[in-house]
Design a protein around this motif. Sequence first.
Motif, PDB file in Angstrom:
ATOM      1  N   PRO A  36       0.825  -1.215   0.000  1.00  0.00           N
ATOM      2  CA  PRO A  36       0.000   0.000   0.000  1.00  0.00           C
ATOM      3  C   PRO A  36       0.853   1.256   0.000  1.00  0.00           C
ATOM      4  N   GLY A  37       0.537   2.182  -0.885  1.00  0.00           N
ATOM      5  CA  GLY A  37       1.275   3.438  -0.960  1.00  0.00           C
ATOM      6  C   GLY A  37       2.599   3.349  -1.675  1.00  0.00           C
ATOM      7  N   ASN A  38       2.854   2.251  -2.391  1.00  0.00           N
ATOM      8  CA  ASN A  38       4.149   2.122  -3.079  1.00  0.00           C
ATOM      9  C   ASN A  38       4.240   3.077  -4.258  1.00  0.00           C
ATOM     10  N   GLU A  39       5.457   3.339  -4.682  1.00  0.00           N
ATOM     11  CA  GLU A  39       5.725   4.246  -5.796  1.00  0.00           C
ATOM     12  C   GLU A  39       6.505   3.515  -6.869  1.00  0.00           C
ATOM     13  N   LEU A  40       6.047   3.645  -8.110  1.00  0.00           N
ATOM     14  CA  LEU A  40       6.754   3.074  -9.246  1.00  0.00           C
ATOM     15  C   LEU A  40       7.520   4.193  -9.951  1.00  0.00           C
ATOM     16  N   VAL A  41       8.716   3.865 -10.444  1.00  0.00           N
ATOM     17  CA  VAL A  41       9.551   4.850 -11.125  1.00  0.00           C
ATOM     18  C   VAL A  41       9.869   4.323 -12.520  1.00  0.00           C
ATOM     19  N   PHE A  42       9.610   5.168 -13.529  1.00  0.00           N
ATOM     20  CA  PHE A  42       9.872   4.805 -14.920  1.00  0.00           C
ATOM     21  C   PHE A  42      10.823   5.834 -15.521  1.00  0.00           C
ATOM     22  N   GLY A  43      11.868   5.346 -16.171  1.00  0.00           N
ATOM     23  CA  GLY A  43      12.844   6.235 -16.763  1.00  0.00           C
ATOM     24  C   GLY A  43      13.086   5.907 -18.219  1.00  0.00           C
ATOM     25  N   ASN A  44      13.539   6.911 -18.949  1.00  0.00           N
ATOM     26  CA  ASN A  44      13.948   6.734 -20.338  1.00  0.00           C
ATOM     27  C   ASN A  44      15.037   7.768 -20.595  1.00  0.00           C
ATOM     28  N   GLY A  45      16.284   7.359 -20.437  1.00  0.00           N
ATOM     29  CA  GLY A  45      17.379   8.308 -20.541  1.00  0.00           C
ATOM     30  C   GLY A  45      17.323   9.296 -19.384  1.00  0.00           C
ATOM     31  N   ALA A  46      17.325  10.588 -19.721  1.00  0.00           N
ATOM     32  CA  ALA A  46      17.333  11.622 -18.688  1.00  0.00           C
ATOM     33  C   ALA A  46      15.938  11.998 -18.210  1.00  0.00           C
ATOM     34  N   HIS A  47      14.904  11.400 -18.786  1.00  0.00           N
ATOM     35  CA  HIS A  47      13.541  11.801 -18.467  1.00  0.00           C
ATOM     36  C   HIS A  47      12.736  10.620 -17.942  1.00  0.00           C
ATOM     37  N   GLY A  48      11.820  10.925 -17.038  1.00  0.00           N
ATOM     38  CA  GLY A  48      10.992   9.868 -16.488  1.00  0.00           C
ATOM     39  C   GLY A  48       9.852  10.427 -15.673  1.00  0.00           C
ATOM     40  N   PHE A  49       9.192   9.546 -14.934  1.00  0.00           N
ATOM     41  CA  PHE A  49       8.071   9.952 -14.099  1.00  0.00           C
ATOM     42  C   PHE A  49       7.863   8.927 -12.996  1.00  0.00           C
ATOM     43  N   THR A  50       7.132   9.333 -11.979  1.00  0.00           N
ATOM     44  CA  THR A  50       6.745   8.430 -10.903  1.00  0.00           C
ATOM     45  C   THR A  50       5.255   8.151 -10.996  1.00  0.00           C
ATOM     46  N   ALA A  51       4.849   7.006 -10.478  1.00  0.00           N
ATOM     47  CA  ALA A  51       3.443   6.612 -10.504  1.00  0.00           C
ATOM     48  C   ALA A  51       3.026   6.121  -9.124  1.00  0.00           C
ATOM     49  N   THR A  52       1.957   6.687  -8.603  1.00  0.00           N
ATOM     50  CA  THR A  52       1.358   6.222  -7.350  1.00  0.00           C
ATOM     51  C   THR A  52      -0.123   5.961  -7.599  1.00  0.00           C
ATOM     52  N   SER A  53      -0.697   5.048  -6.835  1.00  0.00           N
ATOM     53  CA  SER A  53      -2.103   4.696  -7.030  1.00  0.00           C
ATOM     54  C   SER A  53      -2.939   5.135  -5.830  1.00  0.00           C
ATOM     55  N   TRP A  54      -4.196   5.449  -6.123  1.00  0.00           N
ATOM     56  CA  TRP A  54      -5.121   5.966  -5.129  1.00  0.00           C
ATOM     57  C   TRP A  54      -6.512   5.407  -5.361  1.00  0.00           C
ATOM     58  N   GLY A  55      -7.231   5.212  -4.271  1.00  0.00           N
ATOM     59  CA  GLY A  55      -8.633   4.831  -4.367  1.00  0.00           C
ATOM     60  C   GLY A  55      -9.491   5.896  -3.704  1.00  0.00           C
ATOM     61  N   TYR A  56     -10.600   6.225  -4.346  1.00  0.00           N
ATOM     62  CA  TYR A  56     -11.540   7.159  -3.715  1.00  0.00           C
ATOM     63  C   TYR A  56     -12.472   6.299  -2.865  1.00  0.00           C
ATOM     64  N   THR A  57     -11.885   5.762  -1.803  1.00  0.00           N
ATOM     65  CA  THR A  57     -12.549   4.724  -1.014  1.00  0.00           C
ATOM     66  C   THR A  57     -12.537   5.007   0.484  1.00  0.00           C
ATOM     67  N   ALA A  58     -12.007   6.147   0.892  1.00  0.00           N
ATOM     68  CA  ALA A  58     -11.922   6.456   2.325  1.00  0.00           C
ATOM     69  C   ALA A  58     -13.308   6.790   2.879  1.00  0.00           C
TER      70      ALA A  58
END
Length: 234
Positions: A36-58
């Motif tokens: 729960p709450g993990n972060e994925l990291v994707f890169g391609n050379g000098a550029h990339g992004f992070t990905a996190t997941s959320w549920g509208y479930t609270a």
Amino acid sequence: MNSLALSACAVIALSLPGFSQSMSWDTSGTQGDNGPGNELVFGNGAHGFTATSWGYTAGKRNQAFEAGMSVIYSNGIGVTNADEKNPFRIPEHQLDNAKGNEWMLFVFEGPVSDVSIKVDPYGTWDRDVTYYTANLSGQIDLAGLTYADLEGLGFGERTDDFSTRGGDSRDVSVSGGGTFNAILIGAMQGKPGGKRDVDRFKISSLDATYLVPEPSSALLGGLGALLLLRRRER
């Protein structure tokens, strides 16, 4: 350097040309560290992004965001929200809106435009999508926040991208009215009308155009601002 020089540098830097670079990321593969709450990291050379997941479930009535779990599968990223007991159960392991809306937040390392996101259902499902774009100053925590709070974080208006029920992947073109560095994307926001209206998919790839400032232009712009300041002081 005084405030006048800094202001001049900022104005010139904003007006300087940059060059665009097309980038692609494959978000399918094998499972990594999950939780729960993990972060994925994707890169391609000098550029990339992070990905996190959320549920509208609270809350008892799904009234706010809470952290979910992002999992990479062979055909893309899936999401398990906090209310789903089995994190890998089929078909709930996809982004869906069956029991609360599930979302993925992508934060890029710089400004992007012309983003295309490939959504790929596991099975035959409706494939409607909702997304928001923003220019963020850093990572954000959506836990406990509501849809009404998104504007205060810098997100623009909600955009719905409609499709049909099917089993094939499709590309979602994300437009933010210019450049942006964050996308919040999920199955169609709201409660589906019936079982056949449930939207489900994974995210298998992203394509984007990165706007990269030209270093030589930035240097010349800074020198020009300093020379302007020295002339004024004389």
